[in-house]
Scaffold this motif. Structure first.
Motif, short mmCIF file in Angstrom:
data_model
loop_
_atom_site.label_atom_id
_atom_site.label_comp_id
_atom_site.label_asym_id
_atom_site.label_seq_id
_atom_site.Cartn_x
_atom_site.Cartn_y
_atom_site.Cartn_z
N ARG A 68 0.87 -1.17 0.00
CA ARG A 68 0.00 0.00 0.00
C ARG A 68 0.91 1.22 0.00
O ARG A 68 1.65 1.44 0.97
CB ARG A 68 -0.78 -0.05 1.31
CG ARG A 68 -1.92 0.87 1.45
CD ARG A 68 -2.39 0.74 2.87
NE ARG A 68 -3.21 -0.43 3.05
CZ ARG A 68 -4.55 -0.39 3.07
NH1 ARG A 68 -5.17 0.75 2.96
NH2 ARG A 68 -5.24 -1.47 3.24
N LEU A 108 -3.65 -1.42 -3.37
CA LEU A 108 -4.03 -2.53 -2.49
C LEU A 108 -3.49 -3.79 -3.14
O LEU A 108 -4.04 -4.25 -4.13
CB LEU A 108 -5.55 -2.63 -2.39
CG LEU A 108 -6.31 -1.40 -1.88
CD1 LEU A 108 -7.80 -1.60 -2.02
CD2 LEU A 108 -5.95 -1.11 -0.43
N HIS A 110 -2.34 -7.74 -2.77
CA HIS A 110 -2.18 -9.00 -2.06
C HIS A 110 -1.13 -9.77 -2.85
O HIS A 110 -1.39 -10.18 -3.99
CB HIS A 110 -3.49 -9.80 -2.05
CG HIS A 110 -4.51 -9.28 -1.09
ND1 HIS A 110 -4.41 -8.07 -0.46
CD2 HIS A 110 -5.67 -9.83 -0.64
CE1 HIS A 110 -5.45 -7.90 0.34
NE2 HIS A 110 -6.24 -8.94 0.25
N ARG A 117 -6.92 -8.86 5.05
CA ARG A 117 -7.06 -7.88 6.14
C ARG A 117 -8.24 -8.25 7.01
O ARG A 117 -9.27 -8.71 6.50
CB ARG A 117 -7.33 -6.48 5.57
CG ARG A 117 -6.17 -5.84 4.87
CD ARG A 117 -6.37 -4.34 4.82
NE ARG A 117 -6.03 -3.71 6.09
CZ ARG A 117 -6.34 -2.44 6.39
NH1 ARG A 117 -7.03 -1.71 5.57
NH2 ARG A 117 -5.98 -1.94 7.56
N HIS A 120 -12.81 -4.30 9.24
CA HIS A 120 -12.58 -2.93 9.71
C HIS A 120 -13.45 -1.97 8.92
O HIS A 120 -14.09 -2.36 7.94
CB HIS A 120 -11.10 -2.55 9.52
CG HIS A 120 -10.69 -2.51 8.08
ND1 HIS A 120 -10.45 -3.66 7.34
CD2 HIS A 120 -10.53 -1.48 7.21
CE1 HIS A 120 -10.14 -3.33 6.10
NE2 HIS A 120 -10.18 -2.00 5.99
N ASP A 122 -13.14 2.11 7.08
CA ASP A 122 -12.03 2.96 6.62
C ASP A 122 -12.01 4.33 7.28
O ASP A 122 -11.00 5.02 7.22
CB ASP A 122 -12.09 3.13 5.09
CG ASP A 122 -11.53 1.89 4.39
OD1 ASP A 122 -11.05 0.97 5.09
OD2 ASP A 122 -11.58 1.84 3.15
N PHE A 143 -10.59 -10.31 -9.43
CA PHE A 143 -10.90 -10.69 -8.04
C PHE A 143 -11.76 -11.95 -8.12
O PHE A 143 -12.87 -11.93 -8.67
CB PHE A 143 -11.69 -9.59 -7.33
CG PHE A 143 -10.84 -8.49 -6.73
CD1 PHE A 143 -9.69 -8.03 -7.36
CD2 PHE A 143 -11.21 -7.90 -5.52
CE1 PHE A 143 -8.93 -7.01 -6.80
CE2 PHE A 143 -10.45 -6.88 -4.96
CZ PHE A 143 -9.32 -6.44 -5.59
N THR A 150 -12.37 -8.90 -1.67
CA THR A 150 -12.83 -8.07 -0.56
C THR A 150 -14.23 -8.54 -0.21
O THR A 150 -14.99 -8.94 -1.10
CB THR A 150 -12.87 -6.59 -0.99
OG1 THR A 150 -11.72 -6.32 -1.79
CG2 THR A 150 -12.85 -5.66 0.21
N HIS A 189 -15.70 -4.24 6.35
CA HIS A 189 -15.21 -5.10 5.28
C HIS A 189 -13.88 -5.75 5.67
O HIS A 189 -13.21 -5.30 6.59
CB HIS A 189 -15.07 -4.32 3.97
CG HIS A 189 -14.11 -3.16 4.01
ND1 HIS A 189 -14.38 -1.99 4.69
CD2 HIS A 189 -12.89 -2.98 3.45
CE1 HIS A 189 -13.36 -1.15 4.54
NE2 HIS A 189 -12.44 -1.73 3.80
N SER A 191 -10.64 -8.59 3.73
CA SER A 191 -10.27 -9.25 2.48
C SER A 191 -9.62 -10.58 2.83
O SER A 191 -8.96 -10.72 3.87
CB SER A 191 -9.35 -8.38 1.62
OG SER A 191 -8.14 -8.15 2.28
N ARG A 200 -2.48 -10.00 -6.58
CA ARG A 200 -3.81 -9.43 -6.81
C ARG A 200 -3.74 -7.95 -6.46
O ARG A 200 -3.51 -7.59 -5.31
CB ARG A 200 -4.84 -10.14 -5.91
CG ARG A 200 -6.28 -9.76 -6.19
CD ARG A 200 -7.04 -9.36 -4.94
NE ARG A 200 -6.60 -8.07 -4.42
CZ ARG A 200 -7.13 -7.48 -3.34
NH1 ARG A 200 -8.08 -8.07 -2.66
NH2 ARG A 200 -6.69 -6.30 -2.92
N LEU A 204 -7.00 2.12 -4.80
CA LEU A 204 -8.10 2.66 -3.99
C LEU A 204 -8.02 4.18 -3.99
O LEU A 204 -7.01 4.75 -3.55
CB LEU A 204 -8.01 2.16 -2.54
CG LEU A 204 -9.02 2.79 -1.59
CD1 LEU A 204 -10.44 2.35 -1.94
CD2 LEU A 204 -8.71 2.45 -0.15
O1 LIG Z 1 -7.45 -5.11 -0.53
C1 LIG Z 1 -8.64 -5.30 -0.25
O2 LIG Z 1 -9.31 -6.15 -0.79
C2 LIG Z 1 -9.31 -4.49 0.82
C3 LIG Z 1 -8.49 -3.39 1.31
C4 LIG Z 1 -9.10 -2.74 2.47
O3 LIG Z 1 -9.76 -3.34 3.25
C5 LIG Z 1 -8.94 -1.32 2.71
O4 LIG Z 1 -8.22 -0.66 1.99
O5 LIG Z 1 -9.54 -0.80 3.63
#
Ligand SMILES: O=C(O)CCC(=O)C(=O)O
Length: 281
Positions: A68, A108, A110, A117, A120, A122, A143, A150, A189, A191, A200, A204
């Motif tokens: 990130r 983002l 993976h 994650r 949580h 945002d 995805f 996610t 949310h 992931s 992946r 964002l």
């Molecule tokens: O990478 C993801 O799928 C989710 C990322 C995430 O949860 C976020 O940026 O808050």
């Protein structure tokens, strides 16, 4: 577990559909939001940015922050093209209000056999019935259940859902590269980990109402990208017209030139910033 219904980003009704989906379940998604040429450029910017920022990872950054970047446009102008894309931005304006601005933009990622994650939200701001911030995720890779989708709990609540409720009701984002997903800043949310042997990746963009504070001083962050030539609407989304006077002299600049002059000075400061001499301790 259900999936998020996919709209088409070329549907003339997209804005209304996204606004309704976000109002009903906090999240909307559509295929075909970004074309292949821009996707390729974005993948390159993300890969380069993640690698370049690796130097900061010598500090104490939690694993969730790896992959990130601090501010993706810093690594390439293609990221700013997203702010000029009506298929992404018009739905943001429909949910928030016209002229929504960028709070921050990150990647983002993976990695192969990694990532994931916990549940949580945002943003910590709670304004019941009101969307202050909207995430827009642009998928650079497919995805799928295997690449680490996610998952979103389809009810925007102040308190976190119980783990059982989340597992039972969360909707998975399963969509091809080039899709976009808009989600309420207060939606719960998580992931899942990527179980494949390829990364992946997504971008964002966190959009907020135009009067809210941004996370970064964007004119300075993109000073090296010839930002004077950006379209006016992109400059607005970057907050170029929101620079504050920092002295009496700046405060008393004539009305007709104040905004332009503050921007010029801000960009000039960004260009002379000596980031190269600052290494993480
Ligand atoms: O990478 C993801 O799928 C989710 C990322 C995430 O949860 C976020 O940026 O808050």
């Amino acid at each position: 577990m259900g999936v998020i219904p996919l709209r088409s980003a070329t549907d003339p009704e997209l804005c209304g559909q996204v606004a309704r989906d976000v109002a009903e379940r906090g999240v909307a998604a559509a295929t075909g939001a970004v074309d292949d040429r821009l996707l390729d450029e974005l993948r390159e910017v993300v890969d380069r940015g993640v690698e370049a920022e690796d130097v900061w990872n010598t500090m104490d950054r939690p694993p969730a922050e790896l992959g990130r970047v601090v501010f993706l446009p810093h690594h390439g102008r293609a990221a700013l093209d997203l702010l000029a894309e009506p298929r992404l931005m018009q739905p943001c304006d429909a949910v928030l209000e016209p002229g929504s601005i960028l709070y921050t933009m990150t990647s983002l990622c993976h990695p192969a056999h990694g990532g994931g994650r916990p549940v949580h939200v945002d943003t910590q701001y709670v304004a019941p019935g009101f969307v202050m911030g909207l995430g827009v995720m642009v998928l650079l890779d497919d995805f799928t259940a295997a690449t680490g989708p996610t998952r979103f709990h389809p009810e925007v609540t102040v308190e976190a859902p119980s783990p059982e409720d989340f597992e039972r009701r969360a909707l998975r984002l399963v969509a091809p590269a080039g899709s976009a997903c808009w989600f309420h800043g207060r939606i719960w949310h998580d992931s899942l980990p990527n179980t494949t042997d390829r990364a992946r990746r997504a971008v964002l963009a966190a959009m907020v109402r135009p009067y809210l504070r941004q996370r970064l001083d964007m004119p300075r962050m993109v000073a090296h990208l010839n930002p004077e030539s950006l379209p006016t609407d992109v400059q607005h989304r970057l907050g170029f017209d929101k620079i504050l006077p920092g002295s009496y002299e700046e405060y008393f600049l004539p009305d007709g030139i104040r905004k332009q002059e503050l921007l010029r000075r801000s960009i000039a400061r960004g260009r002379t910033a000596d980031d190269a001499g600052f290494t993480p301790g």
